[in-house]
Design a protein around this motif. Sequence first.
Motif, PDB file in Angstrom:
ATOM      1  N   SER A   1     -15.915 -16.800  33.544  1.00  0.00           N
ATOM      2  CA  SER A   1     -16.450 -18.318  34.048  1.00  0.00           C
ATOM      3  C   SER A   1     -15.368 -18.529  35.031  1.00  0.00           C
ATOM      4  CB  SER A   1     -16.311 -18.973  32.928  1.00  0.00           C
ATOM      5  OG  SER A   1     -15.026 -19.404  32.419  1.00  0.00           O
ATOM      6  N   VAL A   2     -14.544 -17.725  35.517  1.00  0.00           N
ATOM      7  CA  VAL A   2     -13.283 -18.083  36.601  1.00  0.00           C
ATOM      8  C   VAL A   2     -13.935 -17.559  37.983  1.00  0.00           C
ATOM      9  CG1 VAL A   2     -11.142 -17.800  37.346  1.00  0.00           C
ATOM     10  CG2 VAL A   2     -11.434 -17.902  34.989  1.00  0.00           C
ATOM     11  N   SER A   3     -14.267 -18.631  38.831  1.00  0.00           N
ATOM     12  CA  SER A   3     -14.585 -18.154  39.939  1.00  0.00           C
ATOM     13  C   SER A   3     -14.282 -19.083  41.086  1.00  0.00           C
ATOM     14  CB  SER A   3     -16.320 -18.543  40.079  1.00  0.00           C
ATOM     15  OG  SER A   3     -16.934 -18.312  41.296  1.00  0.00           O
ATOM     16  N   PHE A   4     -13.598 -18.449  42.122  1.00  0.00           N
ATOM     17  CA  PHE A   4     -12.666 -19.185  43.211  1.00  0.00           C
ATOM     18  C   PHE A   4     -13.911 -19.290  44.406  1.00  0.00           C
ATOM     19  CE2 PHE A   4      -9.796 -17.157  40.985  1.00  0.00           C
ATOM     20  CZ  PHE A   4      -8.881 -18.195  40.433  1.00  0.00           C
ATOM     21  N   SER A   5     -13.907 -20.419  45.121  1.00  0.00           N
ATOM     22  CA  SER A   5     -14.819 -20.900  46.018  1.00  0.00           C
ATOM     23  C   SER A   5     -14.399 -20.199  47.683  1.00  0.00           C
ATOM     24  CB  SER A   5     -14.719 -22.389  46.419  1.00  0.00           C
ATOM     25  OG  SER A   5     -13.401 -22.833  46.757  1.00  0.00           O
ATOM     26  N   SER A   6     -12.991 -19.927  47.778  1.00  0.00           N
ATOM     27  CA  SER A   6     -12.647 -19.305  49.071  1.00  0.00           C
ATOM     28  C   SER A   6     -12.249 -17.587  48.805  1.00  0.00           C
ATOM     29  CB  SER A   6     -11.417 -19.911  49.293  1.00  0.00           C
ATOM     30  OG  SER A   6     -10.137 -19.948  48.265  1.00  0.00           O
ATOM     31  N   THR A   7     -12.526 -17.018  49.864  1.00  0.00           N
ATOM     32  CA  THR A   7     -12.074 -15.531  49.729  1.00  0.00           C
ATOM     33  C   THR A   7     -10.827 -15.392  50.583  1.00  0.00           C
ATOM     34  OG1 THR A   7     -13.574 -15.139  51.713  1.00  0.00           O
ATOM     35  CG2 THR A   7     -14.403 -15.070  49.609  1.00  0.00           C
ATOM     36  N   VAL A   8     -10.144 -16.068  51.356  1.00  0.00           N
ATOM     37  CA  VAL A   8      -9.235 -15.865  52.215  1.00  0.00           C
ATOM     38  C   VAL A   8      -7.996 -16.729  52.020  1.00  0.00           C
ATOM     39  CG1 VAL A   8      -8.482 -15.550  54.333  1.00  0.00           C
ATOM     40  CG2 VAL A   8     -10.693 -15.137  54.048  1.00  0.00           C
ATOM     41  N   PHE A   9      -8.110 -18.263  52.064  1.00  0.00           N
ATOM     42  CA  PHE A   9      -7.097 -19.032  51.778  1.00  0.00           C
ATOM     43  C   PHE A   9      -7.475 -19.705  50.686  1.00  0.00           C
ATOM     44  CE2 PHE A   9      -6.739 -17.932  56.504  1.00  0.00           C
ATOM     45  CZ  PHE A   9      -5.433 -17.327  56.492  1.00  0.00           C
ATOM     46  N   PRO A  10      -6.779 -19.893  49.713  1.00  0.00           N
ATOM     47  CA  PRO A  10      -7.236 -20.952  48.416  1.00  0.00           C
ATOM     48  C   PRO A  10      -7.432 -22.305  48.993  1.00  0.00           C
ATOM     49  CG  PRO A  10      -4.818 -19.852  48.189  1.00  0.00           C
ATOM     50  CD  PRO A  10      -5.360 -19.344  49.443  1.00  0.00           C
ATOM     51  N   SER A  11      -8.250 -22.780  48.584  1.00  0.00           N
ATOM     52  CA  SER A  11      -8.525 -24.282  48.471  1.00  0.00           C
ATOM     53  C   SER A  11      -7.682 -24.991  47.636  1.00  0.00           C
ATOM     54  CB  SER A  11     -10.111 -24.714  48.233  1.00  0.00           C
ATOM     55  OG  SER A  11     -10.297 -24.209  46.803  1.00  0.00           O
ATOM     56  N   ASP A  12      -7.481 -26.064  47.648  1.00  0.00           N
ATOM     57  CA  ASP A  12      -6.687 -27.095  46.602  1.00  0.00           C
ATOM     58  C   ASP A  12      -7.255 -26.681  45.169  1.00  0.00           C
ATOM     59  OD1 ASP A  12      -4.869 -27.872  48.571  1.00  0.00           O
ATOM     60  OD2 ASP A  12      -5.874 -29.816  48.793  1.00  0.00           O
ATOM     61  N   ALA A  13      -8.756 -26.738  45.376  1.00  0.00           N
ATOM     62  CA  ALA A  13      -9.432 -26.647  44.049  1.00  0.00           C
ATOM     63  C   ALA A  13      -9.167 -25.303  43.374  1.00  0.00           C
ATOM     64  CB  ALA A  13     -10.858 -26.820  44.234  1.00  0.00           C
ATOM     65  N   ASP A  14      -8.940 -24.291  44.257  1.00  0.00           N
ATOM     66  CA  ASP A  14      -8.825 -22.920  43.657  1.00  0.00           C
ATOM     67  C   ASP A  14      -7.243 -22.611  43.287  1.00  0.00           C
ATOM     68  OD1 ASP A  14     -11.322 -22.015  44.561  1.00  0.00           O
ATOM     69  OD2 ASP A  14     -10.728 -21.106  46.587  1.00  0.00           O
ATOM     70  N   MET A  15      -6.410 -23.403  43.962  1.00  0.00           N
ATOM     71  CA  MET A  15      -5.063 -23.521  43.507  1.00  0.00           C
ATOM     72  C   MET A  15      -4.683 -24.022  42.197  1.00  0.00           C
ATOM     73  SD  MET A  15      -3.292 -21.340  45.439  1.00  0.00           S
ATOM     74  CE  MET A  15      -1.651 -21.909  44.805  1.00  0.00           C
ATOM     75  N   GLU A  16      -5.687 -25.301  42.051  1.00  0.00           N
ATOM     76  CA  GLU A  16      -5.406 -25.826  40.727  1.00  0.00           C
ATOM     77  C   GLU A  16      -5.957 -24.989  39.361  1.00  0.00           C
ATOM     78  OE1 GLU A  16      -7.427 -30.057  38.853  1.00  0.00           O
ATOM     79  OE2 GLU A  16      -6.851 -29.850  41.137  1.00  0.00           O
ATOM     80  N   LEU A  17      -7.355 -24.282  39.896  1.00  0.00           N
ATOM     81  CA  LEU A  17      -7.627 -23.408  39.047  1.00  0.00           C
ATOM     82  C   LEU A  17      -6.559 -22.442  38.540  1.00  0.00           C
ATOM     83  CD1 LEU A  17      -9.909 -22.415  37.127  1.00  0.00           C
ATOM     84  CD2 LEU A  17     -10.897 -21.453  39.215  1.00  0.00           C
ATOM     85  N   TRP A  18      -6.268 -21.813  39.491  1.00  0.00           N
ATOM     86  CA  TRP A  18      -5.394 -20.463  39.515  1.00  0.00           C
ATOM     87  C   TRP A  18      -4.124 -21.089  38.472  1.00  0.00           C
ATOM     88  CZ3 TRP A  18      -5.379 -15.553  39.716  1.00  0.00           C
ATOM     89  CH2 TRP A  18      -4.083 -14.856  39.514  1.00  0.00           C
ATOM     90  N   ASN A  19      -3.259 -22.007  38.932  1.00  0.00           N
ATOM     91  CA  ASN A  19      -2.401 -22.500  38.193  1.00  0.00           C
ATOM     92  C   ASN A  19      -2.765 -23.168  36.691  1.00  0.00           C
ATOM     93  OD1 ASN A  19      -0.592 -22.065  40.106  1.00  0.00           O
ATOM     94  ND2 ASN A  19      -1.008 -24.086  41.525  1.00  0.00           N
ATOM     95  N   SER A  20      -3.914 -23.282  36.572  1.00  0.00           N
ATOM     96  CA  SER A  20      -4.055 -23.838  35.084  1.00  0.00           C
ATOM     97  C   SER A  20      -4.466 -22.503  34.192  1.00  0.00           C
ATOM     98  CB  SER A  20      -5.606 -24.630  34.944  1.00  0.00           C
ATOM     99  OG  SER A  20      -6.669 -23.679  35.271  1.00  0.00           O
ATOM    100  N   LEU A  21      -4.458 -21.290  34.621  1.00  0.00           N
ATOM    101  CA  LEU A  21      -4.800 -19.891  33.988  1.00  0.00           C
ATOM    102  C   LEU A  21      -3.159 -19.738  33.456  1.00  0.00           C
ATOM    103  CD1 LEU A  21      -7.066 -18.265  36.379  1.00  0.00           C
ATOM    104  CD2 LEU A  21      -7.752 -19.360  34.297  1.00  0.00           C
ATOM    105  N   SER A  22      -3.332 -19.123  32.360  1.00  0.00           N
ATOM    106  CA  SER A  22      -2.091 -18.473  31.754  1.00  0.00           C
ATOM    107  C   SER A  22      -1.936 -17.186  32.516  1.00  0.00           C
ATOM    108  CB  SER A  22      -2.491 -18.099  30.048  1.00  0.00           C
ATOM    109  OG  SER A  22      -3.310 -17.177  30.012  1.00  0.00           O
ATOM    110  N   GLU A  23      -0.657 -16.724  32.432  1.00  0.00           N
ATOM    111  CA  GLU A  23      -0.237 -15.602  33.080  1.00  0.00           C
ATOM    112  C   GLU A  23      -1.014 -14.280  32.655  1.00  0.00           C
ATOM    113  OE1 GLU A  23       3.526 -12.397  33.249  1.00  0.00           O
ATOM    114  OE2 GLU A  23       3.906 -14.350  32.460  1.00  0.00           O
ATOM    115  N   LYS A  24      -1.505 -14.353  31.362  1.00  0.00           N
ATOM    116  CA  LYS A  24      -2.490 -13.154  30.936  1.00  0.00           C
ATOM    117  C   LYS A  24      -3.787 -13.572  31.779  1.00  0.00           C
ATOM    118  CE  LYS A  24      -0.314 -11.586  26.813  1.00  0.00           C
ATOM    119  NZ  LYS A  24      -0.583 -11.302  25.218  1.00  0.00           N
ATOM    120  N   GLU A  25      -4.231 -14.655  31.562  1.00  0.00           N
ATOM    121  CA  GLU A  25      -5.467 -14.799  32.290  1.00  0.00           C
ATOM    122  C   GLU A  25      -5.602 -14.708  33.816  1.00  0.00           C
ATOM    123  OE1 GLU A  25      -7.528 -18.544  29.656  1.00  0.00           O
ATOM    124  OE2 GLU A  25      -5.751 -18.970  31.158  1.00  0.00           O
TER     125      GLU A  25
END
Length: 71
Positions: free
Chosen positions: A11-35
């Motif tokens: 279910s983890v899907s990022f909107s950007s492919t090159v430079f992460p958007s603010d939403a992508d960074m928020e999603l990435w930072n919400s994941l655990s290290e294992k995720e």
Amino acid sequence: MSEVKTIDVSSVSFSSTVFPSDADMELWNSLSEKEQRAVVRRDLDAAEASGVAEPETAAEILERVRSSPLE
């Protein structure tokens, strides 16, 4: 890294492919290290499964990218 194969990140899907958007960074930072590692593993597995890319020189890549229309 084999333990990350059992983590469901489908279910983890990022909107950007090159430079992460603010939403992508928020999603990435919400994941655990294992995720995060599971997402990286998933994307590496998908890239490897997509096949071998045609060989291109750096100049050919730049020419192709520069000639592509902006979306």
